[in-house]
Design a protein around this motif. Structure first.
Motif, PDB file in Angstrom:
ATOM      1  N   PRO A  96     -23.763 -47.693  39.937  1.00 38.06           N
ATOM      2  CA  PRO A  96     -22.755 -47.603  38.880  1.00 38.06           C
ATOM      3  C   PRO A  96     -21.761 -46.471  39.170  1.00 38.06           C
ATOM      4  CG  PRO A  96     -24.901 -46.804  38.096  1.00 38.06           C
ATOM      5  CD  PRO A  96     -25.081 -47.204  39.520  1.00 38.06           C
ATOM      6  N   VAL A  97     -20.485 -46.774  39.015  1.00 41.19           N
ATOM      7  CA  VAL A  97     -19.457 -45.763  39.232  1.00 41.19           C
ATOM      8  C   VAL A  97     -18.628 -45.648  37.947  1.00 41.19           C
ATOM      9  CG1 VAL A  97     -17.516 -45.025  40.665  1.00 41.19           C
ATOM     10  CG2 VAL A  97     -19.378 -46.378  41.680  1.00 41.19           C
ATOM     11  N   VAL A  98     -18.686 -44.465  37.345  1.00 47.71           N
ATOM     12  CA  VAL A  98     -17.926 -44.248  36.114  1.00 47.71           C
ATOM     13  C   VAL A  98     -16.559 -43.703  36.526  1.00 47.71           C
ATOM     14  CG1 VAL A  98     -17.827 -42.976  33.934  1.00 47.71           C
ATOM     15  CG2 VAL A  98     -20.049 -43.752  34.840  1.00 47.71           C
ATOM     16  N   VAL A  99     -15.508 -44.409  36.109  1.00 46.01           N
ATOM     17  CA  VAL A  99     -14.160 -44.002  36.514  1.00 46.01           C
ATOM     18  C   VAL A  99     -13.370 -43.599  35.271  1.00 46.01           C
ATOM     19  CG1 VAL A  99     -12.050 -44.740  37.673  1.00 46.01           C
ATOM     20  CG2 VAL A  99     -14.247 -45.650  38.430  1.00 46.01           C
ATOM     21  N   ILE A 100     -12.851 -42.367  35.292  1.00 48.96           N
ATOM     22  CA  ILE A 100     -12.018 -41.927  34.158  1.00 48.96           C
ATOM     23  C   ILE A 100     -10.589 -42.330  34.486  1.00 48.96           C
ATOM     24  CG2 ILE A 100     -11.269 -39.918  32.805  1.00 48.96           C
ATOM     25  CD1 ILE A 100     -14.138 -38.837  33.968  1.00 48.96           C
ATOM     26  N   ALA A 101     -10.143 -43.383  33.804  1.00 49.23           N
ATOM     27  CA  ALA A 101      -8.893 -44.044  34.193  1.00 49.23           C
ATOM     28  C   ALA A 101      -7.898 -44.032  33.049  1.00 49.23           C
ATOM     29  CB  ALA A 101      -9.206 -45.473  34.628  1.00 49.23           C
ATOM     30  N   LEU A 102      -7.541 -42.834  32.608  1.00 47.03           N
ATOM     31  CA  LEU A 102      -6.627 -42.730  31.468  1.00 47.03           C
ATOM     32  C   LEU A 102      -5.183 -42.819  31.938  1.00 47.03           C
ATOM     33  CD1 LEU A 102      -8.418 -39.849  29.554  1.00 47.03           C
ATOM     34  CD2 LEU A 102      -8.733 -42.324  29.335  1.00 47.03           C
ATOM     35  N   GLU A 103      -4.332 -43.308  31.059  1.00 45.39           N
ATOM     36  CA  GLU A 103      -2.911 -43.388  31.409  1.00 45.39           C
ATOM     37  C   GLU A 103      -2.394 -41.970  31.628  1.00 45.39           C
ATOM     38  OE1 GLU A 103      -1.167 -45.634  28.250  1.00 45.39           O
ATOM     39  OE2 GLU A 103      -2.563 -47.269  28.689  1.00 45.39           O
ATOM     40  N   GLY A 104      -1.591 -41.814  32.649  1.00 47.09           N
ATOM     41  CA  GLY A 104      -1.101 -40.468  32.959  1.00 47.09           C
ATOM     42  C   GLY A 104      -0.639 -40.446  34.387  1.00 47.09           C
ATOM     43  N   PRO A 105      -0.404 -39.245  34.908  1.00 46.40           N
ATOM     44  CA  PRO A 105       0.230 -39.122  36.226  1.00 46.40           C
ATOM     45  C   PRO A 105      -0.512 -39.841  37.355  1.00 46.40           C
ATOM     46  CG  PRO A 105      -0.403 -36.966  35.314  1.00 46.40           C
ATOM     47  CD  PRO A 105      -0.671 -37.981  34.267  1.00 46.40           C
ATOM     48  N   SER A 106      -1.832 -39.980  37.262  1.00 43.57           N
ATOM     49  CA  SER A 106      -2.530 -40.557  38.419  1.00 43.57           C
ATOM     50  C   SER A 106      -3.180 -41.911  38.127  1.00 43.57           C
ATOM     51  CB  SER A 106      -3.551 -39.562  38.958  1.00 43.57           C
ATOM     52  OG  SER A 106      -4.268 -38.987  37.910  1.00 43.57           O
ATOM     53  N   TYR A 107      -2.655 -42.574  37.108  1.00 43.11           N
ATOM     54  CA  TYR A 107      -3.277 -43.835  36.693  1.00 43.11           C
ATOM     55  C   TYR A 107      -3.342 -44.863  37.841  1.00 43.11           C
ATOM     56  CZ  TYR A 107      -4.232 -48.058  34.027  1.00 43.11           C
ATOM     57  OH  TYR A 107      -4.787 -49.224  33.564  1.00 43.11           O
ATOM     58  N   GLU A 108      -2.191 -45.064  38.509  1.00 42.09           N
ATOM     59  CA  GLU A 108      -2.142 -46.090  39.572  1.00 42.09           C
ATOM     60  C   GLU A 108      -3.105 -45.730  40.709  1.00 42.09           C
ATOM     61  OE1 GLU A 108      -0.412 -48.628  38.944  1.00 42.09           O
ATOM     62  OE2 GLU A 108       0.871 -47.874  37.320  1.00 42.09           O
ATOM     63  N   LYS A 109      -3.176 -44.443  41.002  1.00 48.84           N
ATOM     64  CA  LYS A 109      -4.045 -43.992  42.107  1.00 48.84           C
ATOM     65  C   LYS A 109      -5.509 -44.264  41.761  1.00 48.84           C
ATOM     66  CE  LYS A 109      -0.618 -41.769  44.172  1.00 48.84           C
ATOM     67  NZ  LYS A 109       0.039 -42.496  45.229  1.00 48.84           N
ATOM     68  N   ILE A 110      -5.861 -43.972  40.533  1.00 46.11           N
ATOM     69  CA  ILE A 110      -7.242 -44.194  40.088  1.00 46.11           C
ATOM     70  C   ILE A 110      -7.561 -45.690  40.154  1.00 46.11           C
ATOM     71  CG2 ILE A 110      -8.381 -44.449  37.839  1.00 46.11           C
ATOM     72  CD1 ILE A 110      -9.352 -41.987  38.859  1.00 46.11           C
ATOM     73  N   MET A 111      -6.604 -46.483  39.774  1.00 48.00           N
ATOM     74  CA  MET A 111      -6.785 -47.952  39.826  1.00 48.00           C
ATOM     75  C   MET A 111      -7.107 -48.368  41.275  1.00 48.00           C
ATOM     76  SD  MET A 111      -6.374 -50.908  38.163  1.00 48.00           S
ATOM     77  CE  MET A 111      -5.106 -51.175  36.955  1.00 48.00           C
ATOM     78  N   SER A 112      -6.374 -47.805  42.234  1.00 47.17           N
ATOM     79  CA  SER A 112      -6.623 -48.155  43.653  1.00 47.17           C
ATOM     80  C   SER A 112      -8.028 -47.714  44.060  1.00 47.17           C
ATOM     81  CB  SER A 112      -5.629 -47.461  44.580  1.00 47.17           C
ATOM     82  OG  SER A 112      -4.345 -47.722  44.144  1.00 47.17           O
ATOM     83  N   ASN A 113      -8.426 -46.514  43.624  1.00 46.31           N
ATOM     84  CA  ASN A 113      -9.775 -46.033  43.962  1.00 46.31           C
ATOM     85  C   ASN A 113     -10.841 -46.957  43.384  1.00 46.31           C
ATOM     86  OD1 ASN A 113      -8.543 -42.724  43.362  1.00 46.31           O
ATOM     87  ND2 ASN A 113      -8.839 -43.687  45.350  1.00 46.31           N
ATOM     88  N   ALA A 114     -10.590 -47.444  42.169  1.00 43.31           N
ATOM     89  CA  ALA A 114     -11.549 -48.358  41.544  1.00 43.31           C
ATOM     90  C   ALA A 114     -11.620 -49.670  42.337  1.00 43.31           C
ATOM     91  CB  ALA A 114     -11.143 -48.613  40.099  1.00 43.31           C
ATOM     92  N   GLU A 115     -10.469 -50.127  42.803  1.00 44.72           N
ATOM     93  CA  GLU A 115     -10.451 -51.363  43.617  1.00 44.72           C
ATOM     94  C   GLU A 115     -11.292 -51.173  44.886  1.00 44.72           C
ATOM     95  OE1 GLU A 115      -9.338 -54.210  42.865  1.00 44.72           O
ATOM     96  OE2 GLU A 115      -7.556 -54.052  41.574  1.00 44.72           O
ATOM     97  N   GLU A 116     -11.183 -49.982  45.457  1.00 39.23           N
ATOM     98  CA  GLU A 116     -11.957 -49.699  46.684  1.00 39.23           C
ATOM     99  C   GLU A 116     -13.465 -49.762  46.406  1.00 39.23           C
ATOM    100  OE1 GLU A 116      -8.288 -46.817  48.027  1.00 39.23           O
ATOM    101  OE2 GLU A 116     -10.188 -45.906  47.423  1.00 39.23           O
ATOM    102  N   ILE A 117     -13.850 -49.305  45.243  1.00 33.73           N
ATOM    103  CA  ILE A 117     -15.272 -49.367  44.851  1.00 33.73           C
ATOM    104  C   ILE A 117     -15.682 -50.827  44.664  1.00 33.73           C
ATOM    105  CG2 ILE A 117     -16.929 -48.792  43.006  1.00 33.73           C
ATOM    106  CD1 ILE A 117     -16.092 -46.274  44.360  1.00 33.73           C
ATOM    107  N   ARG A 118     -14.820 -51.539  43.965  1.00 32.77           N
ATOM    108  CA  ARG A 118     -15.122 -52.938  43.652  1.00 32.77           C
ATOM    109  C   ARG A 118     -15.254 -53.765  44.930  1.00 32.77           C
ATOM    110  NH1 ARG A 118     -14.613 -56.908  39.834  1.00 32.77           N
ATOM    111  NH2 ARG A 118     -13.370 -58.684  40.510  1.00 32.77           N
ATOM    112  N   ALA A 119     -14.393 -53.471  45.915  1.00 34.13           N
ATOM    113  CA  ALA A 119     -14.444 -54.205  47.184  1.00 34.13           C
ATOM    114  C   ALA A 119     -15.791 -53.996  47.881  1.00 34.13           C
ATOM    115  CB  ALA A 119     -13.299 -53.742  48.084  1.00 34.13           C
TER     116      ALA A 119
END
Ligand code: G6P
Length: 613
Positions: A520-543
């Motif tokens: 399990p990977v808990v990702v803090i993905a709140l809207e803000g300056p690094s939202y898109e980057k966090i989304m990419s990191n989450a995609e990498e986990i999902r892959a």
């Protein structure tokens, strides 16, 4: 770490001691014991929790209006019946309980063995009992003087309560480096490691200072001496603790209660200080004496341990974002031995729930010795850190009993935010319009926490899916990174699942190798300056088939295709976001631990107040 209690007066000591030990159990719970003085001194000690001790004592003789007790967190010697306190000598004359570490115990033991003393435990504490007995053979003086002479030969930290068969009417207590409080009743006196066990008997307390010793008598008399053997009139403080705050109040665990208390706790932190949002008026009385230094400081450094260190990481970011002045955060244990470079005009904030953490206390002393100004951010009123600091702010979380810190963390952040905003305002770094905007939002935070807490059941449902995990990863960026660390700490502390917090991008430099369909990977993905980057990191986990639990803002549906589970929290300013994003992580850890059958309030090997280094 370790809790000690004592009683001398007219009433039966046993129930008072047991009651006190239960209130102190968060300081250690691997073994416990009591010694009761009536016609002789009867000592009972047992491995395990206070309830195990009670079962062991059941049906045995417990008379006595004088007694001492101890709940242990093992340092020297495994947790067993023999190593449990109280400790005594072959003659049984001296019986004592101790919190702290006698650093020169090996040398003293050798010396005492040569004198013919035979030791029965592996503890450092037992040495003290033999030493006092030996000194009594060599020196003249009353019992308290003998104890004081013995303590001069000791290096390390101690808070002790001592009985002697030869002195039936006296309880001697002393402290250096570990906390000790005397409660003053009507012709009766109480002793405890912190004020909480005293609150139900008396509101009048005396905090012993380092090197001081006190002899307590049945008629309520106290004879106190300083480290230089001069007699001292005790200074009585009045406690302000509501008893119900020390109870579970219908919750299953203290930790659960404390998580749910956070809206109230944060409100209490802000009360009176956030004086007027519309006029951007802040009122921080506790720091008045060092105001000028705060407003002209060239550098701000945050010191702490555990969760309080995580609050320090957030404090550093808040200060840098608001003030644009270089700020630092240090583990107290590293700072104190790290040959620190203290800048001219440097302010140190010592953050500590208990105000007793040995490393934080020592780091602050070290900062002070190097010319720094030290400001305490503590929860426990009258604690050692609060007393040694040049100035300070209490966080007003109320008593935190659960070993895993929750409301202490959010109130530390709230207090640091007020402090950062206050200094920013006085230094005229941002205008009042912007300050008002943040203050307005800060005043809405308690309500927003309340809203997150309504998701308790759904977070428990998510926890059910992951309760058998062996490892977990927590990822965040910016303000989300210290929150990721805190979320991982909560999980490992109480559920024993190995968990790591990482800056989301760093995940690629190692931890990603651990990711598989069981992680399990808990990702803090709140809207803000690094939202898109966090989304990419989450995609990498999902892959890599990792299971993603995302903390997202209300109404954000973009993560639904990436995450296995989403927990929504209200929107807020980026710098206030830790106050909200940590709440679901506390609940998640709590529910996982409960589902795994763990003792949430007393996790193995831990103690709430770490008074040894
Ligand atoms: C222990 C506690 C933690 C706490 C840390 C620092 O490890 O279990 O919850 O964060 O000490 O304690 P302090 O009282 O200084 O905040």
């Amino acid at each position: 770490m370790c809790g000690i209690v004592g009683y001398i007066g007219k009433r039966e000591a046993y129930p008072i001691l047991i009651n006190g030990l239960k209130r102190l159990e968060y300081r250690g719970y691997d073994s416990a014991g009591v010694a009761l003085f009536s016609d002789t001194i009867r000592t009972y000690k047992h491995r395990g929790k206070i309830t195990d001790l009670e079962k062991y004592i059941y049906g045995k003789e417990t008379n006595g209006v004088l007694g001492i007790g101890h709940t242990r967190w093992a340092t020297h010697g495994v947790p067993n019946d023999v190593n449990a306190h109280p400790h005594t000598t072959e003659t049984g004359d001296i019986v004592l309980v101790h919190n702290g570490i006698i650093e020169n115990y090996a040398t003293l033991k050798l010396f005492l063995e040569k004198k013919g003393h035979v030791f029965s435990s592996e503890t450092d504490t037992e040495v003290l009992a033999h030493l006092i007995e030996e000194i009594r053979k060599e020196e003249k003086g009353d019992f308290p003087s003998i104890v004081q002479i013995a303590l001069q030969k000791v290096s390390g930290a101690y808070a002790i309560a001592v009985l002697s068969l030869k002195d039936p009417g006296i309880l001697v207590v002393a402290k250096k480096g570990s906390p000790l409080v005397v409660g003053v009743g009507e012709k009766e006196l109480y002793v405890a490691s912190d004020p909480y066990p005293l609150a139900e008997y008396t509101k009048r307390v005396i905090y012993l200072e380092d090197g001081e010793i006190a002899a307590l008598f049945h008629d309520g008399r106290i004879e106190m001496r300083t480290s230089t053997y001069e007699s001292k009139t005790p200074h009585i403080h009045v406690l302000d603790i509501e008893l119900e705050r020390l109870e579970k109040s219908g919750f299953e665990h203290f930790m659960q209660k404390e998580i749910h208390e956070q809206p109230r706790a944060v409100r209490d932190s802000l009360r009176g200080r956030l004086y007027s949002v519309e006029d951007a008026l802040l009122n921080l009385g506790g720091i008045q004496s060092v105001q000028e230094k705060l407003f002209t400081a060239g550098r701000y450094t945050f010191l702490g341990c555990g969760t309080s260190w995580h609050a320090g990481l957030i404090g550093k970011k808040i200060f840098e974002d608001l003030l644009r002045i270089s700020s630092h955060v240090e583990y107290a244990s590293e700072f104190r031995y790290g040959n620190p470079i203290v800048g001219e005009n440097e302010i140190f904030f010592g953050i500590s729930q208990s105000g007793e953490t040995a490393d934080t206390l020592a780091a602050m002393q070290c900062a002070k010795e190097h010319g720094g100004t030290v400001v305490g951010i503590c929860n426990v009123v009258g604690s050692s850190i609060a007393r040694m600091a040049d100035a300070g702010l209490y966080t007003h979380a109320g008593p935190e009993i659960g070993v895993a810190s929750t409301k202490a963390f959010t109130t530390q952040i709230a207090t640091l935010l007020l402090l950062g905003l206050y200094i920013t305002q006085k230094r005229k770094i941002i205008d009042d319009k912007n300050i008002k905007k943040i203050l307005r939002e800060l005043s809405n935070i308690p309500e927003k926490i309340e809203k997150i807490l309504t998701a308790d059941d759904s977070i428990r449902d998510i926890a059910k899916k992951y309760k058998n995990a062996k490892n977990a990863l927590y990822l965040g960026r910016g303000y989300g990174f210290p929150v990721a660390l805190e979320g991982a700490l909560k999980l490992k502390e109480i559920s024993y699942i190995h968990a790591e917090g990482y800056p989301a991008a760093e995940m690629k430099h190692g931890p990603i190798a651990l990711v598989d369909e069981y992680m399990p990977v808990v990702v803090i993905a709140l809207e803000g300056p690094s939202y898109e980057k966090i989304m990419s990191n989450a995609e990498e986990i999902r892959a890599r088939k990792g299971k993603i639990i995302a903390i997202v803002n209300e109404g954000d549906t973009r993560f639904q295709n990436v995450a296995d589970d989403c927990i929504e929290i209200p929107k807020t300013e980026d710098l206030l976001s830790p106050l909200l994003s940590v709440i679901p992580l506390q609940l998640f850890a709590y529910h996982i631990a409960v589902l795994r059958g763990c003792d949430v309030d007393r996790p193995r090997n831990l103690a709430k107040s770490v008074t040894v280094e």
